[in-house]
Scaffold this motif. Structure first.
Motif, PDB file in Angstrom:
ATOM      1  N   GLU A 148       6.670 -10.821 -62.799  1.00  0.00           N
ATOM      2  CA  GLU A 148       7.177  -9.668 -63.545  1.00  0.00           C
ATOM      3  C   GLU A 148       8.456  -9.118 -62.909  1.00  0.00           C
ATOM      4  O   GLU A 148       9.133  -8.285 -63.518  1.00  0.00           O
ATOM      5  N   GLN A 149       8.785  -9.597 -61.709  1.00  0.00           N
ATOM      6  CA  GLN A 149      10.084  -9.255 -61.122  1.00  0.00           C
ATOM      7  C   GLN A 149      11.214  -9.704 -62.046  1.00  0.00           C
ATOM      8  O   GLN A 149      12.304  -9.123 -62.028  1.00  0.00           O
ATOM      9  N   LEU A 150      10.944 -10.728 -62.851  1.00  0.00           N
ATOM     10  CA  LEU A 150      11.964 -11.273 -63.753  1.00  0.00           C
ATOM     11  C   LEU A 150      12.230 -10.366 -64.949  1.00  0.00           C
ATOM     12  O   LEU A 150      13.184 -10.590 -65.694  1.00  0.00           O
ATOM     13  N   LEU A 151      11.396  -9.339 -65.144  1.00  0.00           N
ATOM     14  CA  LEU A 151      11.592  -8.426 -66.270  1.00  0.00           C
ATOM     15  C   LEU A 151      12.898  -7.640 -66.159  1.00  0.00           C
ATOM     16  O   LEU A 151      13.362  -7.085 -67.163  1.00  0.00           O
ATOM     17  N   VAL A 152      13.476  -7.585 -64.970  1.00  0.00           N
ATOM     18  CA  VAL A 152      14.777  -6.907 -64.831  1.00  0.00           C
ATOM     19  C   VAL A 152      15.838  -7.629 -65.650  1.00  0.00           C
ATOM     20  O   VAL A 152      16.865  -7.039 -66.013  1.00  0.00           O
ATOM     21  N   LEU A 153      15.603  -8.908 -65.957  1.00  0.00           N
ATOM     22  CA  LEU A 153      16.537  -9.687 -66.775  1.00  0.00           C
ATOM     23  C   LEU A 153      16.317  -9.449 -68.264  1.00  0.00           C
ATOM     24  O   LEU A 153      17.160  -9.830 -69.083  1.00  0.00           O
ATOM     25  N   GLY A 154      15.188  -8.838 -68.603  1.00  0.00           N
ATOM     26  CA  GLY A 154      14.838  -8.626 -70.007  1.00  0.00           C
ATOM     27  C   GLY A 154      13.509  -9.293 -70.318  1.00  0.00           C
ATOM     28  O   GLY A 154      13.078 -10.220 -69.616  1.00  0.00           O
ATOM     29  N   THR A 155      12.856  -8.845 -71.375  1.00  0.00           N
ATOM     30  CA  THR A 155      11.542  -9.382 -71.729  1.00  0.00           C
ATOM     31  C   THR A 155      11.609 -10.855 -72.139  1.00  0.00           C
ATOM     32  O   THR A 155      10.803 -11.680 -71.687  1.00  0.00           O
ATOM     33  N   LEU A 156      12.553 -11.207 -73.006  1.00  0.00           N
ATOM     34  CA  LEU A 156      12.661 -12.596 -73.456  1.00  0.00           C
ATOM     35  C   LEU A 156      13.045 -13.543 -72.321  1.00  0.00           C
ATOM     36  O   LEU A 156      12.418 -14.612 -72.187  1.00  0.00           O
ATOM     37  N   PRO A 157      14.032 -13.213 -71.472  1.00  0.00           N
ATOM     38  CA  PRO A 157      14.309 -14.079 -70.322  1.00  0.00           C
ATOM     39  C   PRO A 157      13.089 -14.266 -69.419  1.00  0.00           C
ATOM     40  O   PRO A 157      12.864 -15.360 -68.899  1.00  0.00           O
ATOM     41  N   TYR A 158      12.318 -13.194 -69.235  1.00  0.00           N
ATOM     42  CA  TYR A 158      11.080 -13.322 -68.456  1.00  0.00           C
ATOM     43  C   TYR A 158      10.154 -14.354 -69.097  1.00  0.00           C
ATOM     44  O   TYR A 158       9.603 -15.232 -68.418  1.00  0.00           O
ATOM     45  N   GLY A 159       9.951 -14.257 -70.410  1.00  0.00           N
ATOM     46  CA  GLY A 159       9.064 -15.180 -71.103  1.00  0.00           C
ATOM     47  C   GLY A 159       9.541 -16.619 -71.004  1.00  0.00           C
ATOM     48  O   GLY A 159       8.740 -17.535 -70.789  1.00  0.00           O
ATOM     49  N   ILE A 160      10.838 -16.820 -71.145  1.00  0.00           N
ATOM     50  CA  ILE A 160      11.396 -18.177 -71.078  1.00  0.00           C
ATOM     51  C   ILE A 160      11.285 -18.742 -69.670  1.00  0.00           C
ATOM     52  O   ILE A 160      10.828 -19.873 -69.476  1.00  0.00           O
ATOM     53  N   LEU A 161      11.697 -17.958 -68.679  1.00  0.00           N
ATOM     54  CA  LEU A 161      11.685 -18.443 -67.293  1.00  0.00           C
ATOM     55  C   LEU A 161      10.262 -18.706 -66.813  1.00  0.00           C
ATOM     56  O   LEU A 161      10.001 -19.709 -66.140  1.00  0.00           O
ATOM     57  N   TYR A 162       9.349 -17.816 -67.161  1.00  0.00           N
ATOM     58  CA  TYR A 162       7.964 -18.034 -66.741  1.00  0.00           C
ATOM     59  C   TYR A 162       7.378 -19.265 -67.431  1.00  0.00           C
ATOM     60  O   TYR A 162       6.654 -20.059 -66.805  1.00  0.00           O
ATOM     61  N   SER A 163       7.691 -19.455 -68.705  1.00  0.00           N
ATOM     62  CA  SER A 163       7.200 -20.639 -69.425  1.00  0.00           C
ATOM     63  C   SER A 163       7.784 -21.916 -68.834  1.00  0.00           C
ATOM     64  O   SER A 163       7.097 -22.947 -68.759  1.00  0.00           O
ATOM     65  N   LEU A 164       9.049 -21.867 -68.410  1.00  0.00           N
ATOM     66  CA  LEU A 164       9.661 -23.015 -67.745  1.00  0.00           C
ATOM     67  C   LEU A 164       8.937 -23.330 -66.444  1.00  0.00           C
ATOM     68  O   LEU A 164       8.739 -24.509 -66.096  1.00  0.00           O
ATOM     69  N   TRP A 165       8.543 -22.295 -65.732  1.00  0.00           N
ATOM     70  CA  TRP A 165       7.810 -22.487 -64.474  1.00  0.00           C
ATOM     71  C   TRP A 165       6.470 -23.173 -64.728  1.00  0.00           C
ATOM     72  O   TRP A 165       6.102 -24.117 -64.020  1.00  0.00           O
ATOM     73  N   VAL A 166       5.749 -22.732 -65.734  1.00  0.00           N
ATOM     74  CA  VAL A 166       4.479 -23.369 -66.078  1.00  0.00           C
ATOM     75  C   VAL A 166       4.724 -24.811 -66.520  1.00  0.00           C
ATOM     76  O   VAL A 166       3.960 -25.716 -66.180  1.00  0.00           O
ATOM     77  N   GLY A 167       5.818 -25.034 -67.260  1.00  0.00           N
ATOM     78  CA  GLY A 167       6.159 -26.385 -67.688  1.00  0.00           C
ATOM     79  C   GLY A 167       6.402 -27.321 -66.521  1.00  0.00           C
ATOM     80  O   GLY A 167       5.935 -28.462 -66.522  1.00  0.00           O
ATOM     81  N   LEU A 168       7.114 -26.852 -65.513  1.00  0.00           N
ATOM     82  CA  LEU A 168       7.387 -27.674 -64.329  1.00  0.00           C
ATOM     83  C   LEU A 168       6.095 -28.029 -63.604  1.00  0.00           C
ATOM     84  O   LEU A 168       5.888 -29.177 -63.191  1.00  0.00           O
ATOM     85  N   ASN A 169       5.214 -27.060 -63.439  1.00  0.00           N
ATOM     86  CA  ASN A 169       3.943 -27.325 -62.772  1.00  0.00           C
ATOM     87  C   ASN A 169       3.071 -28.274 -63.585  1.00  0.00           C
ATOM     88  O   ASN A 169       2.433 -29.178 -63.032  1.00  0.00           O
ATOM     89  N   GLY A 170       3.057 -28.074 -64.895  1.00  0.00           N
ATOM     90  CA  GLY A 170       2.300 -28.976 -65.750  1.00  0.00           C
ATOM     91  C   GLY A 170       2.805 -30.400 -65.662  1.00  0.00           C
ATOM     92  O   GLY A 170       2.029 -31.356 -65.619  1.00  0.00           O
ATOM     93  N   MET A 171       4.126 -30.552 -65.616  1.00  0.00           N
ATOM     94  CA  MET A 171       4.735 -31.873 -65.479  1.00  0.00           C
ATOM     95  C   MET A 171       4.297 -32.536 -64.188  1.00  0.00           C
ATOM     96  O   MET A 171       4.012 -33.744 -64.149  1.00  0.00           O
ATOM     97  N   MET A 172       4.225 -31.766 -63.097  1.00  0.00           N
ATOM     98  CA  MET A 172       3.848 -32.327 -61.805  1.00  0.00           C
ATOM     99  C   MET A 172       2.389 -32.776 -61.786  1.00  0.00           C
ATOM    100  O   MET A 172       2.065 -33.842 -61.259  1.00  0.00           O
TER     101      MET A 172
END
Length: 259
Positions: A148-172
């Protein structure tokens, strides 16, 4: 040659059965979870609803879900003795790594959308539907979670960046599973190892009192107080190291096989 093999793998995997599996993972699981949690909980923010949607099925079964995306299909080729015929047309190195790349892309996308679609629904669609009631805080502190530290960038950027993080872990995790199937003779054991590693890592972290470094909380930190972002990269780094070691081992084995 490798690029062509990746295209071949995509053409092979895009079947109606596989689309049903992906739709179930991306749409059905979050829908079931939403139906279970839409009542009986107190929500102060739309983001709280999103966090709750990602708090049960997906975190618990994450490695298994990632293996279902693609890696689960490879053992059938081993059982049907398909690999000896492959060697006649193409090197096993190209064949295996074509599969690994296709698996990485597909698992990343599925893991991304498993989180991003519920985020869009909970934060942007549900407020117009009014299914869930939000309560005023009345001075109660809102517990914040990691990322939620990423919320300083905005709600949508938080959602995108967090989803990318889950995507990277899922890929691994998906890559680990497929590599193990390629290396080990017993497919069931190979496909079980990522999930065992996931559970064992959580157990060890809890026993040692370092919950913030557990594999689950590194991806889905919704049942723990907010931690510094760097803590999530520790389990991810260990996961990446394991995948790199497996890739190196597979390459050495393939070179010996060709020799």
């Amino acid at each position: 040659m490798l690029g062509h093999q990746v295209k071949v793998e995509f053409l092979k995997v895009f079947t109606w059965r596989q689309w049903v599996v992906w739709a179930a993972l991306v749409l059905v699981l979050p829908s079931i979870q939403f139906a279970l949690i839409k009542d009986g909980y107190v929500y102060y923010r739309q983001l709280d609803l999103f966090l709750r949607v990602n708090s049960n099925f997906v975190p618990l079964l994450f490695p298994i879900i990632m293996i279902l995306v693609y890696a689960i299909s490879f053992p059938s080729e081993q059982k049907n003795y398909f690999l000896p015929y492959v060697r006649i047309r193409i090197s096993l190195t190209t064949y295996f790594f074509g599969k690994l790349i296709a698996n990485a892309i597909l698992s990343f996308l599925i893991a991304f959308f498993i989180v991003f679609l519920p985020f869009v629904f909970c934060v942007y669609v549900e407020p117009h539907l009014g299914i869930v009631r939000l309560y005023p805080t009345d001075g109660n502190p809102i517990p914040h979670t990691t990322f939620e530290q990423l919320l300083v960038l905005g709600t949508l950027p938080y959602g995108i960046l967090y989803s990318l993080w889950v995507g990277l872990n899922g890929m691994m995790y998906a890559t680990m599973g497929l590599l193990l199937v390629m290396i080990l003779e017993k497919a069931f054991v190979a496909l079980s190892i990522p999930f065992i590693y996931y559970l064992l890592g959580n157990f060890i972290a809890q026993v040692l009192g370092y919950d913030q470094f557990s594999p689950t909380y590194a991806i889905f930190p919704f049942s723990i107080s907010q931690q510094p972002l760097w803590t999530a990269f520790v389990p991810f780094g260990v996961l990446c190291l394991i995948v790199v070691i497996l890739i190196v081992y597979l390459k050495e084995r393939l070179h010996q096989y060709h020799d």
